[in-house]
Design an enzyme around this catalytic site. Structure first.
Site, PDB file in Angstrom:
ATOM      1  N   ASP A  72      47.289  44.092  41.062  1.00  0.00           N
ATOM      2  CA  ASP A  72      46.826  42.647  41.526  1.00  0.00           C
ATOM      3  C   ASP A  72      47.758  41.505  40.707  1.00  0.00           C
ATOM      4  O   ASP A  72      48.471  41.773  40.309  1.00  0.00           O
ATOM      5  CB  ASP A  72      45.294  42.492  40.730  1.00  0.00           C
ATOM      6  N   CYS A  94      50.465  39.873  21.610  1.00  0.00           N
ATOM      7  CA  CYS A  94      50.634  41.075  22.882  1.00  0.00           C
ATOM      8  C   CYS A  94      50.894  42.476  22.139  1.00  0.00           C
ATOM      9  O   CYS A  94      51.710  42.471  21.348  1.00  0.00           O
ATOM     10  CB  CYS A  94      51.426  40.658  23.861  1.00  0.00           C
ATOM     11  N   TYR A 114      44.098  47.471  46.569  1.00  0.00           N
ATOM     12  CA  TYR A 114      43.781  47.195  45.118  1.00  0.00           C
ATOM     13  C   TYR A 114      42.140  47.676  44.910  1.00  0.00           C
ATOM     14  O   TYR A 114      41.916  48.389  44.016  1.00  0.00           O
ATOM     15  CB  TYR A 114      43.793  45.887  44.849  1.00  0.00           C
ATOM     16  N   TRP A 120      30.089  44.117  34.717  1.00  0.00           N
ATOM     17  CA  TRP A 120      30.284  45.107  35.513  1.00  0.00           C
ATOM     18  C   TRP A 120      31.047  46.191  34.503  1.00  0.00           C
ATOM     19  O   TRP A 120      31.246  47.224  34.885  1.00  0.00           O
ATOM     20  CB  TRP A 120      31.365  44.792  36.524  1.00  0.00           C
ATOM     21  N   ARG A 121      31.221  45.898  33.266  1.00  0.00           N
ATOM     22  CA  ARG A 121      31.819  46.889  32.295  1.00  0.00           C
ATOM     23  C   ARG A 121      30.594  47.611  31.325  1.00  0.00           C
ATOM     24  O   ARG A 121      30.903  48.444  30.817  1.00  0.00           O
ATOM     25  CB  ARG A 121      32.600  46.248  31.364  1.00  0.00           C
ATOM     26  N   GLU A 179      34.242  44.196  42.378  1.00  0.00           N
ATOM     27  CA  GLU A 179      35.443  44.120  42.790  1.00  0.00           C
ATOM     28  C   GLU A 179      36.056  43.265  43.847  1.00  0.00           C
ATOM     29  O   GLU A 179      36.901  42.654  44.033  1.00  0.00           O
ATOM     30  CB  GLU A 179      36.241  45.685  42.738  1.00  0.00           C
ATOM     31  N   CYS A 226      58.929  44.639  25.603  1.00  0.00           N
ATOM     32  CA  CYS A 226      58.658  43.679  26.873  1.00  0.00           C
ATOM     33  C   CYS A 226      60.026  43.224  26.793  1.00  0.00           C
ATOM     34  O   CYS A 226      60.753  42.364  26.299  1.00  0.00           O
ATOM     35  CB  CYS A 226      57.494  42.423  26.696  1.00  0.00           C
ATOM     36  N   TYR A 237      35.808  32.865  50.809  1.00  0.00           N
ATOM     37  CA  TYR A 237      36.158  33.891  51.563  1.00  0.00           C
ATOM     38  C   TYR A 237      35.235  34.637  51.969  1.00  0.00           C
ATOM     39  O   TYR A 237      35.079  35.845  51.539  1.00  0.00           O
ATOM     40  CB  TYR A 237      37.180  34.909  50.663  1.00  0.00           C
ATOM     41  N   GLN A 267      40.683  37.288  44.326  1.00  0.00           N
ATOM     42  CA  GLN A 267      41.101  35.990  44.238  1.00  0.00           C
ATOM     43  C   GLN A 267      40.254  34.886  43.632  1.00  0.00           C
ATOM     44  O   GLN A 267      40.094  33.872  44.132  1.00  0.00           O
ATOM     45  CB  GLN A 267      41.457  35.615  45.835  1.00  0.00           C
ATOM     46  N   THR A 268      39.420  35.636  42.918  1.00  0.00           N
ATOM     47  CA  THR A 268      38.195  34.676  42.382  1.00  0.00           C
ATOM     48  C   THR A 268      38.122  34.942  40.895  1.00  0.00           C
ATOM     49  O   THR A 268      37.960  36.159  40.441  1.00  0.00           O
ATOM     50  CB  THR A 268      36.933  35.163  43.105  1.00  0.00           C
TER      51      THR A 268
END
Length: 347
Positions: free
Chosen positions: A132, A196, A114, A18-19, A31, A202, A76, A36-37
């Site tokens: 999210d 990171c 979201y 999807w990018r 999306e 952070c 779901y 939740q997946t």
DNA sequence: AAGTCGGGGAA
DNA sequence: TTCCCAGACTT
């Protein structure tokens, strides 16, 4: 924060299906599947779904079983039904084009805060915030938020921070960068802070408690429930039934049966359920075994029995369709995992 | 604020 | 085992 994030994202972003598109429809589908997946779970479903339903119009016209076949196993299931309902709404009221702003997207069934923000920012370059699980974790650590992440006040703070972030150029990439960071580096158990891009600023890394954040109240254990299912065969064909839309496993097919109430034997339970729900009379039963499935809030044990019934025809109650099918036809139905396991027992 | 709604990968 | 995932929606 934005510069470091985007530089890292431009360098390290995974190549996901999807990018490779800017098509709002395709991004919306991705999306929705990603709710939740996990990414790895979604990819094969995403490819197959878009091959079968390449446009809003094709989705709006989808047959219910065809639709569920392309969702079976993903979980779901209301998401699939909502997608089709939303597609119809888009065709009816938006000339087949997705709304390009958060408010319009929010009016679609199955699109919450979201998903509206994700589609608006990624597909339409709107400065829309998203929060999210990944974003919540990254922000909790970065800003040093040490209260229950699900508390309303904390959620409000997270959305506020996300809104500030999305105000920059390339809002879609900024949003995806935070999620990417959460998915690949700022992971739940063992964040790799050394890799990171935000390490130096952070709060949790500085304090040394990154792995302990975000804080969440313990969840309740799933309730144990038992159910029964019947393998009923007439003239070499097996009876299958479709669950009504809406509830648990809505729109999926299964071997007919129902709940086993406490104190009831599997034989009594299957006899009662077949009578109440299908108008069938069980003459004899033989246990084939039992299978289990753990859902978010339920731990289901399903007893599977081979049942001989008196000859009468099926009179359905709660099920909204039934069919007599060959073994092959049975396995071609949109089935939940637990139904697949139950069918495998009878072979 | 809490409950419903799947399934699986990772530690 | 436990956790939690690119959440939405109802009560």
């Amino acid at each position: 924060m934005r510069g470091a994030l985007l530089r890292w994202y431009d360098r390290e972003a995974r190549d996901l299906p999807w990018r490779r598109t800017r098509d709002p429809y395709e991004i919306w589908i991705s999306e929705t599947m990603l709710q939740q997946t996990r990414v790895d779970t979604v990819i094969p479903y995403y490819e197959r779904f878009l091959e079968r339903f390449p446009t809003v119009e094709s989705l709006a016209d989808a047959d219910a079983d065809d639709l569920m076949e392309h969702w079976a196993g993903l979980g779901y299931y209301r998401r699939a039904r909502n997608l089709r309902a939303a597609a119809r709404q888009i065709v009816e009221h938006h000339h087949g084009d997705l709304p390009d702003e958060v408010d319009g997207l929010l009016s679609l069934p199955g699109v919450g805060r979201y998903t509206a923000g994700a589609v608006a920012s990624i597909a339409f370059d709107r400065p829309a915030p998203i929060v999210d699980g990944n974003v919540a974790r990254v922000f909790a650590r970065f800003f040093g938020i040490r209260q229950d992440i699900l508390a309303a006040s904390v959620q409000a703070r997270l959305w506020q921070e996300a809104e500030t972030l999305a105000r920059g150029r390339r809002p879609g990439d900024l949003n995806q960068a935070v999620m990417e960071l959460g998915a690949t580096i700022c992971t739940p158990r063992a964040p790799e802070c050394a890799r990171c891009p935000l390490e130096r600023r952070c709060n949790a890394h500085e304090a040394g408690d990154a792995a302990a954040l975000p804080f969440k109240a313990a969840r309740k254990a799933p309730k144990r429930v038992a159910a029964v299912a019947a393998r009923i065969t007439r003239n070499g064909r097996h009876l299958a039934a479709r669950r009504p839309p809406g509830g648990l496993l809505g729109g999926l097919w299964e071997l007919p049966g129902g709940e086993l109430v406490s104190g009831e034997t599997p034989e009594a339970a299957i006899s009662r359920n077949l009578r109440e729900r299908l108008g069938l009379t069980a003459k004899s039963c033989k246990t084939l075994g039992s299978v289990e499935q753990v859902f978010t809030h339920r731990h289901l044990e399903l007893h599977v029995l081979r049942v001989e019934t008196a000859g009468g025809r099926v009179r359905r109650r709660e099920y909204d369709a039934h069919r007599w099918l060959s073994e092959r036809g049975l396995n071609a139905l949109p089935l939940s995992r637990i139904a697949q396991k139950a069918i495998a027992l009878g072979r």
